[in-house]
Design an enzyme around this catalytic site. Sequence first.
Site, PDB file in Angstrom:
ATOM      1  CE  LYS A 236       0.965 -12.054   0.723  1.00 34.53           C
ATOM      2  NZ  LYS A 236       1.263 -10.747   1.358  1.00 34.53           N
TER       3      LYS A 236
ATOM      4  CB  THR B  66       5.181 -10.780   1.407  1.00 35.70           C
ATOM      5  OG1 THR B  66       4.220 -10.391   0.429  1.00 35.70           O
ATOM      6  CG2 THR B  66       4.554 -10.620   2.778  1.00 35.70           C
TER       7      THR B  66
ATOM      8  CB  ALA C 201      -0.918  -0.007   1.217  1.00 32.98           C
TER       9      ALA C 201
ATOM     10  CB  SER D  62       6.657  -7.343   4.534  1.00 29.99           C
ATOM     11  OG  SER D  62       6.091  -8.531   5.049  1.00 29.99           O
ATOM     12  NE  ARG D  63      -0.023  -4.815   7.502  1.00 27.95           N
ATOM     13  CZ  ARG D  63      -1.211  -4.218   7.405  1.00 27.95           C
ATOM     14  NH1 ARG D  63      -2.253  -4.706   8.048  1.00 27.95           N
ATOM     15  NH2 ARG D  63      -1.369  -3.141   6.666  1.00 27.95           N
TER      16      ARG D  63
END
Length: 344
Positions: free
Chosen positions: A199, A256, A148, A262-263
Amino acid sequence: MTETKAQAGRRAAVFVAGSWGTALASVLAQNGFDVLLWTRNADQAEQINAEHENSKYLPGVKLPQLLRATTEMKEALQDAELALFVAPSAAMREVAKQAAPFMKETTLCIHATKGFETGTLKRMTTVLAEELGRSPDQIAVLSGPSHAEEVIRKQPTTVVVASADQEAAEQAQDAFMNGYFRVYTNPDVAGVEVAGAIKNIIALGAGLSDGLGFGDNAKAALITRGLAEISRLGTAMGANPLTFAGLAGVGDLVVTCTSKHSRNWRAGSMLADGSPLEEVLERMGMVVEGVKTTRAAYELASRYEVEMPITAQLYQVLFAGSSPRTAVENLMGRLKTHEIEQIE
C-alpha cells in the site's frame, strides 16, 4: 477493573523511537505497561525521559509517565513480557540481532513494520524469526489504518494483529486494545504483511497523481487498481484474498493514499514537480518505506510472475529516470483487458 489496571506491573520493550514506535509505546503505557522505548540516540532518550515528549517525531504531545526511553538493549528487555519491533525494514535485522541475546523465550514478539527486507525480499516475520531463533508462527504483526499522529492523540483507531498462533494474537490484542484503540485478530500473517508493504507504493502513486493535478477520478482508479495489485501478489505469496478487503488491505490503503499524515503520499507529491528522489528523501527527514518497497515489489512481481503495472511504472520513475507524467500515460495506454480477470 479498568484496562489500564489490568496490565499494571507488566513490562514491555519497544524498538525504535520513531513516530509509530512512540505512538504504540504510548498505547501500551496507557494500558498500564511499564514501557522502555529503545533508541540509539542518547539525546532523544534524555529528552523523552526529562520532558515526556518526542519532539522530533511527535512534537507537542506529552507522553505517559509509564513510558521511558533507554539506549541500553539489555535494560529495555529486562523482564519484558512483550517486545514490539517497529524499526524501519532496512534496520530490522540489525535491531533484532542486537536484541536476541536478551530476549526470553516467553517474551511475546510483535512487529509493526510495513516493508520487505532489501535484497532478500523477506517479510519482517521471517527476518525476526531468523535473528531471534524462533518460528515465524511465534511472531505477530500489527497493521491497519493507523497514523501515529492520530493514535498519539487518542483518536479512534482500529487495527488488526495477525499470527498463526491464535493465543499469541489474542495476547497482543489484549495488550493493545482500549477505548480508543480497537484490535481485531487474523491468522493470515502473509496477507497482512504484504498489504501493509505494498500500500505504500500505491500511496506514492497517489501523491504523484495529486501533485500532477489529475483529480479524484484518477486517484480513485489508482487506489482500486492498486488493491488489485496487492491482491495478486499477496495470493501468489500464500495470503487469504479476504484479508485485502479488511483493515490491513483496503483500510490501510485508503488512509495512506488520502491522508495529510502519509509520508509516502507527501513524497509522491514532491516527486511530481520533478524533484530528484534523493532531494525528496532529504526534505522528508523520515523513512519513506514505499521507495525501497517499490524495488522489492518489482522483483517479487517477477519472481511470482504476477502483473503489477502501477508498481512497474513507479519503479521507472524512482529508479530509471522516467517522468511522472510519462508513467501515467503508460498506465492509461495499456492494452484493454477485463477487470475481474485482472483481480484474479
